[in-house]
Design an enzyme around this catalytic site. Structure first.
Site, PDB file in Angstrom:
ATOM      1  N   GLY A  14       0.846  -1.201   0.000  1.00 28.68           N
ATOM      2  CA  GLY A  14       0.000   0.000   0.000  1.00 28.68           C
ATOM      3  C   GLY A  14       0.875   1.241   0.000  1.00 28.68           C
ATOM      4  N   VAL A  18      -0.720   6.774   3.856  1.00 22.60           N
ATOM      5  CA  VAL A  18      -0.022   6.263   5.042  1.00 22.60           C
ATOM      6  C   VAL A  18       1.265   5.543   4.637  1.00 22.60           C
ATOM      7  N   ASN A  96      -6.132   0.298   1.956  1.00 23.97           N
ATOM      8  CA  ASN A  96      -7.364   0.998   2.295  1.00 23.97           C
ATOM      9  C   ASN A  96      -8.372   0.075   2.973  1.00 23.97           C
ATOM     10  N   PRO A  98     -12.060   0.994   3.489  1.00 29.98           N
ATOM     11  CA  PRO A  98     -13.227   1.892   3.470  1.00 29.98           C
ATOM     12  C   PRO A  98     -14.486   1.237   4.032  1.00 29.98           C
ATOM     13  N   GLU A 171      -1.493   3.660  12.810  1.00 31.80           N
ATOM     14  CA  GLU A 171      -0.827   4.921  12.483  1.00 31.80           C
ATOM     15  C   GLU A 171      -1.704   6.096  12.935  1.00 31.80           C
ATOM     16  N   ALA A 174      -1.603  12.721  10.967  1.00 34.27           N
ATOM     17  CA  ALA A 174      -2.672  13.498  10.333  1.00 34.27           C
ATOM     18  C   ALA A 174      -2.102  14.074   9.042  1.00 34.27           C
ATOM     19  N   LYS A 226      -7.066   2.624  18.155  1.00 34.39           N
ATOM     20  CA  LYS A 226      -6.986   3.471  16.961  1.00 34.39           C
ATOM     21  C   LYS A 226      -8.377   4.019  16.609  1.00 34.39           C
ATOM     22  N   ASN A 230      -9.662   8.165  16.970  1.00 30.75           N
ATOM     23  CA  ASN A 230     -10.327   8.950  15.922  1.00 30.75           C
ATOM     24  C   ASN A 230     -11.729   9.375  16.354  1.00 30.75           C
ATOM     25  N   PHE A 278     -15.975  17.889   9.902  1.00 28.49           N
ATOM     26  CA  PHE A 278     -14.734  17.168   9.608  1.00 28.49           C
ATOM     27  C   PHE A 278     -14.860  16.397   8.307  1.00 28.49           C
ATOM     28  N   CYS A 282     -10.968   9.147   7.108  1.00 28.90           N
ATOM     29  CA  CYS A 282     -11.031   8.220   8.248  1.00 28.90           C
ATOM     30  C   CYS A 282     -12.075   8.491   9.320  1.00 28.90           C
ATOM     31  N   PHE A 283     -12.271   9.745   9.718  1.00 30.20           N
ATOM     32  CA  PHE A 283     -13.155   9.974  10.874  1.00 30.20           C
ATOM     33  C   PHE A 283     -14.523   9.313  10.667  1.00 30.20           C
TER      34      PHE A 283
HETATM   35  P1  NAD Z   1      -4.888   4.951   0.300  1.00 32.54           P
HETATM   36  O1  NAD Z   1      -6.135   4.613  -0.401  1.00 32.54           O
HETATM   37  O2  NAD Z   1      -4.252   6.286   0.096  1.00 32.54           O
HETATM   38  O3  NAD Z   1      -3.768   3.850  -0.003  1.00 32.54           O
HETATM   39  C1  NAD Z   1      -4.000   2.482   0.023  1.00 32.54           C
HETATM   40  C2  NAD Z   1      -3.210   1.848  -1.114  1.00 32.54           C
HETATM   41  O4  NAD Z   1      -3.276   0.419  -0.997  1.00 32.54           O
HETATM   42  C3  NAD Z   1      -3.750   2.175  -2.502  1.00 32.54           C
HETATM   43  O5  NAD Z   1      -2.716   2.811  -3.258  1.00 32.54           O
HETATM   44  C4  NAD Z   1      -4.122   0.807  -3.110  1.00 32.54           C
HETATM   45  O6  NAD Z   1      -3.846   0.717  -4.490  1.00 32.54           O
HETATM   46  C5  NAD Z   1      -3.234  -0.126  -2.311  1.00 32.54           C
HETATM   47  N1  NAD Z   1      -3.690  -1.529  -2.299  1.00 32.54           N
HETATM   48  C6  NAD Z   1      -4.920  -1.995  -1.983  1.00 32.54           C
HETATM   49  N2  NAD Z   1      -4.930  -3.343  -2.037  1.00 32.54           N
HETATM   50  C7  NAD Z   1      -3.681  -3.737  -2.384  1.00 32.54           C
HETATM   51  C8  NAD Z   1      -3.058  -5.014  -2.583  1.00 32.54           C
HETATM   52  N3  NAD Z   1      -3.722  -6.149  -2.397  1.00 32.54           N
HETATM   53  N4  NAD Z   1      -1.763  -5.034  -2.939  1.00 32.54           N
HETATM   54  C9  NAD Z   1      -1.065  -3.890  -3.122  1.00 32.54           C
HETATM   55  N5  NAD Z   1      -1.601  -2.659  -2.931  1.00 32.54           N
HETATM   56  C10 NAD Z   1      -2.895  -2.582  -2.566  1.00 32.54           C
HETATM   57  O7  NAD Z   1      -5.212   4.752   1.865  1.00 32.54           O
HETATM   58  P2  NAD Z   1      -4.499   5.494   3.095  1.00 32.54           P
HETATM   59  O8  NAD Z   1      -5.087   6.839   3.301  1.00 32.54           O
HETATM   60  O9  NAD Z   1      -3.030   5.344   2.955  1.00 32.54           O
HETATM   61  O10 NAD Z   1      -5.019   4.587   4.310  1.00 32.54           O
HETATM   62  C11 NAD Z   1      -4.560   3.273   4.489  1.00 32.54           C
HETATM   63  C12 NAD Z   1      -5.019   2.792   5.853  1.00 32.54           C
HETATM   64  O11 NAD Z   1      -4.425   3.609   6.876  1.00 32.54           O
HETATM   65  C13 NAD Z   1      -6.523   2.865   6.084  1.00 32.54           C
HETATM   66  O12 NAD Z   1      -6.906   1.766   6.872  1.00 32.54           O
HETATM   67  C14 NAD Z   1      -6.701   4.154   6.872  1.00 32.54           C
HETATM   68  O13 NAD Z   1      -7.834   4.101   7.707  1.00 32.54           O
HETATM   69  C15 NAD Z   1      -5.449   4.192   7.708  1.00 32.54           C
HETATM   70  N6  NAD Z   1      -4.997   5.537   8.093  1.00 32.54           N
HETATM   71  C16 NAD Z   1      -5.051   6.560   7.199  1.00 32.54           C
HETATM   72  C17 NAD Z   1      -4.559   7.815   7.573  1.00 32.54           C
HETATM   73  C18 NAD Z   1      -4.590   8.979   6.628  1.00 32.54           C
HETATM   74  O14 NAD Z   1      -4.272  10.088   7.065  1.00 32.54           O
HETATM   75  N7  NAD Z   1      -4.947   8.824   5.375  1.00 32.54           N
HETATM   76  C19 NAD Z   1      -3.991   7.998   8.841  1.00 32.54           C
HETATM   77  C20 NAD Z   1      -3.931   6.905   9.714  1.00 32.54           C
HETATM   78  C21 NAD Z   1      -4.435   5.674   9.323  1.00 32.54           C
HETATM   79  C1  UGA Z   2      -7.070  12.276  11.600  1.00 33.49           C
HETATM   80  C2  UGA Z   2      -6.393  12.155  12.974  1.00 33.49           C
HETATM   81  O1  UGA Z   2      -6.070  13.470  13.444  1.00 33.49           O
HETATM   82  C3  UGA Z   2      -5.131  11.320  12.887  1.00 33.49           C
HETATM   83  O2  UGA Z   2      -4.571  11.142  14.184  1.00 33.49           O
HETATM   84  C4  UGA Z   2      -5.475   9.955  12.282  1.00 33.49           C
HETATM   85  O3  UGA Z   2      -4.300   9.181  12.136  1.00 33.49           O
HETATM   86  C5  UGA Z   2      -6.133  10.157  10.930  1.00 33.49           C
HETATM   87  O4  UGA Z   2      -7.314  10.972  11.093  1.00 33.49           O
HETATM   88  C6  UGA Z   2      -6.601   8.880  10.311  1.00 33.49           C
HETATM   89  O5  UGA Z   2      -6.780   7.890  10.982  1.00 33.49           O
HETATM   90  O6  UGA Z   2      -6.811   8.968   9.109  1.00 33.49           O
HETATM   91  P1  UGA Z   2      -6.706  13.753   9.421  1.00 33.49           P
HETATM   92  O7  UGA Z   2      -8.062  13.281   9.069  1.00 33.49           O
HETATM   93  O8  UGA Z   2      -5.621  13.621   8.420  1.00 33.49           O
HETATM   94  O9  UGA Z   2      -6.189  12.984  10.740  1.00 33.49           O
HETATM   95  O10 UGA Z   2      -6.756  15.296   9.818  1.00 33.49           O
HETATM   96  P2  UGA Z   2      -7.274  16.075  11.122  1.00 33.49           P
HETATM   97  O11 UGA Z   2      -6.304  17.128  11.437  1.00 33.49           O
HETATM   98  O12 UGA Z   2      -7.629  15.159  12.218  1.00 33.49           O
HETATM   99  O13 UGA Z   2      -8.586  16.786  10.577  1.00 33.49           O
HETATM  100  C7  UGA Z   2      -9.748  16.042  10.273  1.00 33.49           C
HETATM  101  C8  UGA Z   2     -10.883  16.990   9.935  1.00 33.49           C
HETATM  102  O14 UGA Z   2     -11.330  17.682  11.105  1.00 33.49           O
HETATM  103  C9  UGA Z   2     -10.503  18.082   8.922  1.00 33.49           C
HETATM  104  O15 UGA Z   2     -11.561  18.260   8.023  1.00 33.49           O
HETATM  105  C10 UGA Z   2     -10.292  19.300   9.782  1.00 33.49           C
HETATM  106  O16 UGA Z   2     -10.512  20.507   9.104  1.00 33.49           O
HETATM  107  C11 UGA Z   2     -11.341  19.078  10.866  1.00 33.49           C
HETATM  108  N1  UGA Z   2     -11.013  19.780  12.127  1.00 33.49           N
HETATM  109  C12 UGA Z   2      -9.951  19.395  12.865  1.00 33.49           C
HETATM  110  C13 UGA Z   2     -11.841  20.805  12.548  1.00 33.49           C
HETATM  111  O17 UGA Z   2     -12.840  21.156  11.883  1.00 33.49           O
HETATM  112  N2  UGA Z   2     -11.550  21.436  13.734  1.00 33.49           N
HETATM  113  C14 UGA Z   2     -10.474  21.098  14.490  1.00 33.49           C
HETATM  114  O18 UGA Z   2     -10.270  21.723  15.562  1.00 33.49           O
HETATM  115  C15 UGA Z   2      -9.654  20.049  14.044  1.00 33.49           C
END
Ligand code: NAD
Ligand code: UGA
Length: 474
Positions: A14, A18, A96, A98, A171, A174, A226, A230, A278, A282-283
């Protein structure tokens, strides 16, 4: 310095928001590791390997510099998933997860098909002992499923060459601050049953994180923590957004209320900014998943409690859209509205679940003509986001009762004869706008809707623009 003989090669499945930044920082901090980030998406891998680092698939401050340092040295991007699983001592699952869109749990449960596919691929291609690390956010007990899949390989005929242990290492980065979050984490969470594997992962993080910040728990506490982190963060946003509406009715100012309550060290000042709701990938999905789990485990009261966090979020977006329509005399047909910001927050090009999508659609349904601007999101992305099976947006040449939209990087041109502007993302660029110049170009009476508390009320009012500011009575 830790130079574990056991852990030399790491594979991360992936290469998304992240996988990319996390592995870049890991490679930077641990030059003794070889890290292979693999993805099925060829285009994405091509972008990660692009010579021009401004073409990386994600925009994240500080990422480009790290990629320049480590790519090709100890960080590699590839589509060759099986090859790099087979040489890895440790495999991170960073795909991912979702919300399910059909079948049992549709609309709430996590769709684990990508996690399961990864587990099967690891089971097939791994050699020797492999530590499998859940990096994706997943429902509590997912490690059980992964274990069963991996164990079935261990038990099969050619199994004597393979064994696995599973860790949870969620992870917390943000977007927009990912590099800083990764380099200076509040904590690292490692859940597992096998102490030796947990220590291997811990030692890697100890290259740059104080051991006191590394929390070790059982698998299920780690997985659940985790989701709960969130949920608590999103709950704060919904709490302050609910109060923003009350402030508008009473003459209180939501920013003053945030400062006043945030000064209480038990409450704390972070995550109290009222806004358009928000967004982010993820949220919403993580809370929906929490709601599903609570119902599944027979806890409907707990489920309903958390569901309200989403209800308030949806309501905030609808409420803001309705206020815009109302202030513009209840009619948006043939009105030109500039949308300032399409990403879900500043300093990212990610638009997943962005409030701008919902609010733009609402305004388009009312017949508005939108000029959409964002410093990092491109027109193609906006097009993808505004397209929806249930939602028809005509092009400029195919105008009917729905509104139309166009993308513009040129703010001065965008404001030509505009009736209103709506600030939806807190980009620093929007703080520097010269409203005096733009106001001259607008059709009067001109409106500015500030949902992010970016502009100074007095400056805007002195210029003569009608201002509506979220959470205040102006
Ligand atoms: P993303 O959609 O940006 O990336 C996921 C990637 O995985 C994609 O590029 C997809 O092509 C790839 N993939 C899927 N299946 C695959 C397979 N079988 N082999 C190889 N590649 C494959 O997703 P993301 O935002 O990086 O999130 C990944 C995970 O981390 C989610 O569970 C999410 O909840 C969690 N997370 C995301 C954030 C964030 O800020 N985006 C923060 C913390 C945790
Ligand atoms: C959030 C968490 O902050 C991370 O710790 C977590 O790893 C991540 O989700 C995840 O699991 O994907 P992210 O969604 O990237 O990170 O960004 P945030 O800074 O948390 O903001 C989320 C949303 O809330 C945004 O739309 C932001 O504008 C909104 N927000 C945040 C507000 O409206 N008010 C605030 O005070 C803070």
């Amino acid at each position: 310095m830790y130079t574990s003989k056991e852990i030399k090669n790491i594979c991360c499945i992936g290469a998304g928001y992240v996988g990319g930044p996390t592995m870049a920082v890991l490679a930077d901090k641990c030059p003794f590791l070889n890290i292979y980030v693999v993805d099925l998406n060829q285009e994405k891998i091509k972008q990660w390997n692009s010579k021009d680092t401004s073409e990386l698939p994600i925009f994240e401050p500080g990422l480009e510099q790290i990629i320049k340092r480590v790519r090709g040295k100890n960080l590699f991007f590839s589509i060759n998933v099986d090859k790099y699983i087979s040489i890895a001592d440790m495999v991170f699952l960073s795909v991912n997860t979702p919300t399910k869109t059909k079948g049992v749990g549709s609309g709430q449960a996590s769709d684990l098909r990508w996690i399961e596919a990864c587990a099967r691929q690891v089971a097939k291609s791994a050699k020797g002992h492999t530590i499998v690390v859940e990096k994706s956010t997943i429902p509590v007990k997912t490690a059980e499923t992964i274990k069963i899949i991996l164990k079935s390989t261990e038990d099969s005929d050619d199994s004597n060459l393979k064994s696995f242990s599973i860790l949870s290492n969620p992870e917390f980065l943000a977007e927009g601050t990912a590099i800083n979050d990764l380099e200076n984490p509040d904590r690292i969470l490692i859940g597992g049953e096998d102490e030796e594997s947990m220590n291997h992962l811990s030692k890697i993080y100890e290259q740059w994180v104080a051991p006191t910040k590394i929390i070790k728990t059982n698998l299920w506490s780690s997985e659940l923590s985790k989701l709960i982190a969130n949920a608590f963060l999103a709950q704060r946003v919904s709490s302050i957004n609910s109060i923003s509406a009350l402030c508008e009715k009473t003459g209180a100012d939501v920013n003053q209320v945030s400062s006043a309550i945030g000064a209480d060290s038990r409450i704390g000042s972070k995550f109290l900014m009222a806004g358009p709701g928000f967004g982010g990938s993820c949220f919403k999905k993580d809370i929906l998943n929490l709601v599903y789990l609570c119902n599944y485990f027979g806890l409907p009261e707990v489920a309903n409690y958390w569901k309200n966090v989403i209800t308030i979020n949806d309501w905030q977006q609808k409420r803001l859209s309705e206020i815009i329509v109302e202030k513009l005399f209840g009619n948006l047909t043939d009105k030109k509205i500039v949308i300032l910001g399409f990403s879900f927050k500043a300093k990212t090009n990610d638009t997943r679940e962005s409030p701008s999508i919902y609010i733009s659609r609402y305004l388009l349904e009312e017949g508005a003509h939108l000029i959409i601007n964002d410093p990092k999101v491109n027109q193609k992305q906006v097009d993808n986001d505004l397209k929806d099976d249930q939602f028809f947006v005509p092009t400029l040449n195919n105008k009917n009762s729905f509104g139309t939209w166009e993308f513009s990087n040129n703010l001065e041109a965008a404001f030509e004869k505009a009736d209103a502007a709506v600030i939806l993302t807190d980009w620093p660029e929007y703080k520097k706008i010269n409203w005096k110049i733009l106001f001259k170009k607008m059709r009067k009476p001109a409106w500015l809707f500030d949902t992010r508390s970016i502009v100074e009320e007095k400056v805007i009012k002195d210029i003569g623009i009608n201002l509506w500011k979220l959470g205040s009575n102006c």
